[in-house]
Design an enzyme around this catalytic site. Structure first.
Site, PDB file in Angstrom:
ATOM      1  N   LYS A  71       0.841  -1.208   0.000  1.00  0.00           N
ATOM      2  CA  LYS A  71       0.000   0.000   0.000  1.00  0.00           C
ATOM      3  C   LYS A  71       0.873   1.255   0.000  1.00  0.00           C
ATOM      4  O   LYS A  71       0.622   2.202  -0.738  1.00  0.00           O
ATOM      5  CB  LYS A  71      -0.948  -0.024   1.214  1.00  0.00           C
ATOM      6  CG  LYS A  71      -2.051  -1.076   1.063  1.00  0.00           C
ATOM      7  CD  LYS A  71      -2.822  -1.375   2.346  1.00  0.00           C
ATOM      8  CE  LYS A  71      -3.790  -2.537   2.092  1.00  0.00           C
ATOM      9  NZ  LYS A  71      -4.547  -2.953   3.274  1.00  0.00           N
ATOM     10  N   GLN A  83      -4.997  -1.508   9.473  1.00  0.00           N
ATOM     11  CA  GLN A  83      -4.871  -2.850   8.904  1.00  0.00           C
ATOM     12  C   GLN A  83      -5.412  -3.909   9.868  1.00  0.00           C
ATOM     13  O   GLN A  83      -5.091  -3.903  11.055  1.00  0.00           O
ATOM     14  CB  GLN A  83      -3.392  -3.127   8.568  1.00  0.00           C
ATOM     15  CG  GLN A  83      -3.146  -4.420   7.830  1.00  0.00           C
ATOM     16  CD  GLN A  83      -3.674  -4.444   6.406  1.00  0.00           C
ATOM     17  OE1 GLN A  83      -3.807  -3.405   5.770  1.00  0.00           O
ATOM     18  NE2 GLN A  83      -4.007  -5.622   5.911  1.00  0.00           N
ATOM     19  N   ASP A 105     -11.305   2.338   3.724  1.00  0.00           N
ATOM     20  CA  ASP A 105     -11.668   0.916   3.701  1.00  0.00           C
ATOM     21  C   ASP A 105     -13.167   0.738   3.469  1.00  0.00           C
ATOM     22  O   ASP A 105     -13.615  -0.356   3.130  1.00  0.00           O
ATOM     23  CB  ASP A 105     -11.352   0.285   5.064  1.00  0.00           C
ATOM     24  CG  ASP A 105     -10.108  -0.578   5.044  1.00  0.00           C
ATOM     25  OD1 ASP A 105      -9.795  -1.148   3.981  1.00  0.00           O
ATOM     26  OD2 ASP A 105      -9.467  -0.689   6.093  1.00  0.00           O
TER      27      ASP A 105
HETATM   28  N1  GUN Z   1      -6.866  -7.110   6.072  1.00  0.00           N
HETATM   29  C1  GUN Z   1      -7.143  -7.896   4.992  1.00  0.00           C
HETATM   30  N2  GUN Z   1      -7.835  -7.206   4.068  1.00  0.00           N
HETATM   31  C2  GUN Z   1      -7.985  -5.957   4.566  1.00  0.00           C
HETATM   32  C3  GUN Z   1      -8.606  -4.778   4.056  1.00  0.00           C
HETATM   33  O1  GUN Z   1      -9.169  -4.727   2.956  1.00  0.00           O
HETATM   34  N3  GUN Z   1      -8.537  -3.678   4.880  1.00  0.00           N
HETATM   35  C4  GUN Z   1      -7.935  -3.712   6.090  1.00  0.00           C
HETATM   36  N4  GUN Z   1      -7.945  -2.598   6.807  1.00  0.00           N
HETATM   37  N5  GUN Z   1      -7.352  -4.788   6.580  1.00  0.00           N
HETATM   38  C5  GUN Z   1      -7.375  -5.898   5.812  1.00  0.00           C
END
Ligand code: GUN
Length: 317
Positions: A61, A105, A128
């Site tokens: 990211k 996350q 998100d």
């Molecule tokens: N962990 C696995 N997929 C995601 C996601 O799309 N967003 C977040 N914040 N954590 C994750």
């Protein structure tokens, strides 16, 4: 004979090609915002603890942000961070005028209630799309920040010219991150939507009616030939680590098996989706690979959400 005729007939939908196209569009939009309005969108990713998969995802990211001109900040907190400490950081980021997107996350360490944290993120910065306000907006068809993986699935379908309106979409999996929001997005695109899950009786009877079958349940190779209607589009959202050589033999045909076995030997596991790729390729018309499918779209859509959040906060078009 029929199975022979259709062997390996599926068109493979490359997530890489579509993700690159989206990222190029996002980079262009970032340049336009900087030129016309003098700012670049900014994202903060918060990671707590040492989950190895999370470290890789967050690294992607941050790296992709930099490639597209998005300002990014990675806040890595120790495993023993308390709920109050994390909340304080979320509040600080909510209040910072220079931050457009906040992503915490998941998974979080066990002492922290995930939903309590997600509810504290400013909905306008919730890239998100997990905040109840954004979930509500999505379910009512209002403009909202949409969860990245389901948004990526829709992009794959649209950019591959796969018709959604009037089709029967069957989703296997009812998570808040994928299954439920994806159902809302497909409804918005005028599909008829069925959600199946771990308690569904006779899964194959349901999934074999699908024109578009989406697997997001987190079980390696669960969706097999018997679950798939001939000529369906199969989208595999699963990401599972498989270390069992026998299972790998069931999942991969000659063209891929050797490479997969070498990966297991070297890394201890290979990445496998929720669909049996050998059987899906023989029956589906379109199929997304793992890796190289939906997963690549998730980061691209996060970048797009960050730009959208930056524009929405400033009331720009
Ligand atoms: N962990 C696995 N997929 C995601 C996601 O799309 N967003 C977040 N914040 N954590 C994750």
């Amino acid at each position: 004979m029929i199975a022979e005729t259709f062997k390996n007939s599926a068109r493979i939908l490359s997530g890489a090609v579509i993700a690159e196209a989206i990222k190029a569009e996002v980079a262009e939009e970032v340049r336009r915002l900087e030129k016309n309005y003098g700012f670049r969108p900014a994202l903060t990713v918060v990671r707590v603890g040492e989950d190895q998969a999370s470290a890789v995802y967050v690294g992607n990211k941050v790296k992709t942000s930099a490639e597209l001109g998005i300002i990014s900040e990675h806040r890595h907190l120790p495993l023993e961070t308390s709920p109050a400490e994390l909340l304080q950081i979320v509040e600080e980021l909510n209040n910072r005028a220079d931050i457009d997107g906040i992503l915490v996350q998941l998974p979080l360490p066990k002492q922290i209630d995930e939903s309590a944290i997600l509810q504290k993120i400013d909905p306008e910065k919730d890239v998100d799309g997990f905040h109840p306000v954004n979930v509500g907006r999505l379910s009512q068809g209002q403009k909202s920040l949409v969860p990245c993986t389901p948004a990526g699935v829709i992009e794959i379908l649209k950019r591959s010219n796969i018709e959604i309106a009037g089709k029967h979409a069957v989703i296997v999996g009812r998570s808040n991150i994928v299954g439920k929001p994806l159902a809302m997005l497909l409804l918005q695109e005028n599909a008829t939507v069925t959600i199946c899950h771990s308690r569904t009786t006779n899964l194959a009877a349901m999934t074999s009616q699908a024109d578009i079958l989406i697997a997001a349940i987190g079980r390696a190779g669960l969706v097999r030939g018997e679950h798939i209607k001939q000529g369906a589009t199969v989208i595999d959202v699963g990401i599972n680590n498989v270390s069992d050589v026998e299972l790998a033999r069931e999942l991969f045909d000659e063209s891929e098996l050797e490479k997969r076995l070498a990966t297991i030997e070297k890394r201890g596991f290979t990445l496998v989706g929720d669909v049996n790729p050998k059987e899906a390729k023989a029956k589906a018309a379109n199929f997304t690979p793992v890796p190289g499918g939906v997963g690549l779209l998730t980061v691209a859509m996060l970048m797009k959400n960050t730009v959208d959040a930056a524009k929405m906060r400033r009331k720009l078009n």
